[in-house]
Design a protein around this motif. Sequence first.
Motif, PDB file in Angstrom:
ATOM      1  N   UNK A 117       0.823  -1.221   0.000  1.00 38.73           N
ATOM      2  CA  UNK A 117       0.000   0.000   0.000  1.00 38.73           C
ATOM      3  C   UNK A 117       0.852   1.265   0.000  1.00 38.73           C
ATOM      4  N   UNK A 118       2.099   1.176   0.383  1.00 37.57           N
ATOM      5  CA  UNK A 118       2.975   2.343   0.463  1.00 37.57           C
ATOM      6  C   UNK A 118       3.817   2.523  -0.787  1.00 37.57           C
ATOM      7  N   UNK A 119       3.648   1.695  -1.794  1.00 37.30           N
ATOM      8  CA  UNK A 119       4.573   1.657  -2.930  1.00 37.30           C
ATOM      9  C   UNK A 119       4.618   2.990  -3.671  1.00 37.30           C
ATOM     10  N   UNK A 120       3.442   3.534  -4.083  1.00 42.23           N
ATOM     11  CA  UNK A 120       3.435   4.767  -4.888  1.00 42.23           C
ATOM     12  C   UNK A 120       4.029   5.929  -4.096  1.00 42.23           C
ATOM     13  N   UNK A 121       3.589   6.078  -2.843  1.00 39.33           N
ATOM     14  CA  UNK A 121       4.101   7.193  -2.042  1.00 39.33           C
ATOM     15  C   UNK A 121       5.614   7.051  -1.845  1.00 39.33           C
ATOM     16  N   UNK A 122       6.068   5.826  -1.661  1.00 38.80           N
ATOM     17  CA  UNK A 122       7.512   5.617  -1.476  1.00 38.80           C
ATOM     18  C   UNK A 122       8.280   5.971  -2.748  1.00 38.80           C
ATOM     19  N   UNK A 123       7.778   5.562  -3.926  1.00 38.39           N
ATOM     20  CA  UNK A 123       8.475   5.861  -5.172  1.00 38.39           C
ATOM     21  C   UNK A 123       8.543   7.371  -5.416  1.00 38.39           C
ATOM     22  N   UNK A 124       7.472   8.105  -5.094  1.00 37.60           N
ATOM     23  CA  UNK A 124       7.492   9.560  -5.259  1.00 37.60           C
ATOM     24  C   UNK A 124       8.515  10.198  -4.314  1.00 37.60           C
ATOM     25  N   UNK A 125       8.514   9.774  -3.062  1.00 40.99           N
ATOM     26  CA  UNK A 125       9.457  10.357  -2.091  1.00 40.99           C
ATOM     27  C   UNK A 125      10.898  10.024  -2.470  1.00 40.99           C
ATOM     28  N   UNK A 126      11.131   8.785  -2.942  1.00 38.44           N
ATOM     29  CA  UNK A 126      12.489   8.397  -3.341  1.00 38.44           C
ATOM     30  C   UNK A 126      12.947   9.198  -4.559  1.00 38.44           C
ATOM     31  N   UNK A 127      12.047   9.470  -5.506  1.00 39.95           N
ATOM     32  CA  UNK A 127      12.421  10.267  -6.683  1.00 39.95           C
ATOM     33  C   UNK A 127      12.841  11.664  -6.262  1.00 39.95           C
ATOM     34  N   UNK A 128      12.117  12.221  -5.274  1.00 40.91           N
ATOM     35  CA  UNK A 128      12.477  13.563  -4.799  1.00 40.91           C
ATOM     36  C   UNK A 128      13.818  13.549  -4.082  1.00 40.91           C
ATOM     37  N   UNK A 129      14.056  12.529  -3.318  1.00 42.20           N
ATOM     38  CA  UNK A 129      15.331  12.435  -2.592  1.00 42.20           C
ATOM     39  C   UNK A 129      16.520  12.299  -3.540  1.00 42.20           C
ATOM     40  N   UNK A 130      16.394  11.375  -4.492  1.00 45.22           N
ATOM     41  CA  UNK A 130      17.521  11.051  -5.364  1.00 45.22           C
ATOM     42  C   UNK A 130      17.673  12.017  -6.520  1.00 45.22           C
ATOM     43  N   UNK A 131      16.628  12.825  -6.804  1.00 45.34           N
ATOM     44  CA  UNK A 131      16.706  13.778  -7.914  1.00 45.34           C
ATOM     45  C   UNK A 131      16.649  13.100  -9.262  1.00 45.34           C
ATOM     46  N   UNK A 132      16.031  11.925  -9.360  1.00 39.62           N
ATOM     47  CA  UNK A 132      15.902  11.196 -10.613  1.00 39.62           C
ATOM     48  C   UNK A 132      14.700  10.257 -10.499  1.00 39.62           C
ATOM     49  N   UNK A 133      14.121   9.841 -11.622  1.00 35.22           N
ATOM     50  CA  UNK A 133      12.956   8.926 -11.549  1.00 35.22           C
ATOM     51  C   UNK A 133      13.352   7.638 -10.814  1.00 35.22           C
ATOM     52  N   UNK A 134      12.426   7.186 -10.007  1.00 33.11           N
ATOM     53  CA  UNK A 134      12.681   6.002  -9.169  1.00 33.11           C
ATOM     54  C   UNK A 134      11.442   5.135  -9.173  1.00 33.11           C
ATOM     55  N   UNK A 135      11.638   3.856  -9.382  1.00 34.39           N
ATOM     56  CA  UNK A 135      10.541   2.897  -9.246  1.00 34.39           C
ATOM     57  C   UNK A 135      11.095   1.560  -8.796  1.00 34.39           C
TER      58      UNK A 135
END
Length: 798
Positions: A117-135
């Motif tokens: 259930x946390x997958x989408x929110x986690x991918x968005x937060x990780x993309x912001x942290x890393x400064x690149x698309x993340x999935x």
Amino acid sequence: MSNPGVPAKLPGLLGDELSAWVVALAALVAGCLLSAVLATATHAYHKQQLRQRFELLASERYSRIAERFEEQEQRLDGLRRFFSYSSEITPREFDGYARPLLHRTQAYSWAPRVEAAQREAFEQRASAWLGQPYQIRDRDAQGAWHRAPARDYYYPVLFTQAASRQGQPYGLDLRGQALREATLARALSPGSMAVSAPLDMLSVEPAYTRGLLIVAPVFADTAVADAPPSGYVMALLSLRQLIAESLPTVADDNLVVRILDLSGADGHEVLFDSGNPPAPMDLASNHLLHLADHHYQLDIRASQNFLAANRSSAVTVVSVLGVLLSLMLAALLYSLFNQRQRALGLVARRTAQLRVSEQSLRETHNQLRSVLDAATQVAIIATSLRGVIGTFNAGAERMLGYSADEALGRLTLEDLVQPEELHRRGHALSQRYGREVGAGQAMFAETVQEGAGEPADWTLVRKDGSHLLANMLVTAVLDEQGLWVGYLAICIDVTERRRVHEALAARDRLLEKLSDEVPGGIYQYRLDADGHSCFPYASRGLHDIYEVDLALLHQDAAAVFERIHPDDLERVRRSVRYSAEQLTPWREEYRVCLPRAGLRWVRGEATPELGDHGCTLWHGYLTDITDLKRVEEELRTLSVTDALTGIHNRRYFQERLRGELDRAQRDGLDLAVIMLDIDHFKRINDQFGHAVGDHVLRSLCQRIGHRLRRTDVFCRLGGEEFMVLCPGSNAGQARVLAMELWQGVRSVPVEGVGRVTASFGVAGWRPGEGADALLLRADAGVYTAKQAGRDRVEGEVP
């Protein structure tokens, strides 16, 4: 006298007919056989030396490899504690902590647990942290990436710090591959670690693609029992990089090293092979290496380079020398037996000359009588079988007061000895031989039984009735046919010698009593030119020092050196050799390992002098200083420890800072310091009392100490001022650590006081800078933080 007309004959098999050639050939064969035996023994000894050298090299190589495996576990455990003690870690904080750990490691990564259930929110937060698309994604067998299918939960790679500059596998779900998921399944309890089977690593240099994955679970501080890990920290290892770095090159290495994984389904997989050719001999060593929850087999063999470096020509030399000596001996024997006939002729001529000498001996007999009379210090008395005196020289006249006319034919040897002593010795001899021995036979009984007497001390009676102590030797007198015709007694006055001996014995008893009262042991130590050593004298105190039989030390001092602690043994030997070479006083303090008393400290002092035959003699003493050493160690600990908080004090900090500055200047390493000051600490003391203030200091030190690395040094400068010394870290890395400490201090309230804050200042060392300048910039940072409102971290001031 024997018949001089009979020529001498060689006994047994060595007759006149023995061929010189047979003897020479026999000597040659025996010499060759002996040479072969010596060559075989030399070869066996050389093989034994090779094995000892190989075992030493193999043990050293195993210790170095095992130490590197343990180092990898400690680094990964440190990264796990970093995540366990932090509420949230940013990519910058992760990089700052993990980058210094990359020595001999391909990569460190962090994979948190993500529920479905946390997958989408986690991918968005990780993309912001890393400064690149993340999935969250998987990698198939062909190496293609695709979005991971739906699962109950994921462990995707979020942070990674790698030695390679190639693209990193961000988002790789560890559950997407059976090998990695099986590794996670073995690390589900706090403090555990698991290592994978050999796998192909992603995004590393081609030479290091085959390696191992080590994982360690991280649990939240608030986790309930049986809760799954909140994430995993991981390390990627290439054994080729881990083992080969800093070791000899293949061309120079004396060892062939292989590491095998014994758990593979398809057999043993070779994880590392040094690649150099092995030597054609049976020199091998096998060990087990432990990494996380797995064991690996370490095979070590001698290389051809080892064999080339340890070649020996001793066997050839022994064989050649043996054959040459055998030839020389055979030639010598041939020459000797050739000359035998000439020697027999020479013996005949010498026999004729001996007949002429016989007449000369008769003339010498008269001269011998003159010599007996000239021996005025020795009494020479000859008697018949009945003991009647027949010879009484001038020395006997002088010693006993009788003239020769008064003694010859009138006195017996029994008349010259104290009667009570004769009866006493006769009784002792009767018990010894089991038959009655009269007093008159006491002097001659041992000569009759043994065939030759032994010197003994007797009390002689002079003509005037006075007594003297004499050492008397009684021997049998034989005629030309070997028949017993009488006795010969030789007496030496030992009265003065006995008095000197008793004085020396009294002195020795006094010395023993004095040495027993002296603390420790008094000794004389002897070192011969050939290296042999012993203790000619050792008081009983030396037994308490070394727990060694003193009688053994009189013969050999090796037992003493066996008691010395292995770490101190070589230093003590060097000091003894230096004292012997320079003839300087010897002083040492060292440890001994005793069977009953255990580990003890000993102090010794001695003065050397040159002895006979090139030896060196030391006279000195030894004393037990274990209690003194214990007090010194306790005082040392107290001198560098803050009594209130239990951490290091200002003195220890100054000593470590000087040492780290020297090392940084010498090796070009980074160094930084963090200074902190508790805000409004005086107000806490005034409001709650000094006991609560002390509790605040201890609580803060405990909280900060849990967040520091093992290499960091935490000290109290005084009052509410503290300092953290960070070897190997620059100003940026020290600031990241200061932020963690600042957050840890302010985030948890102190019981009874509430929230306590501190102001932090950070300074990194600059080449050529001294300690005062470095501390002044850190103090300026604290001052700036306080001026800006306290409760903050100020970076390095330009």
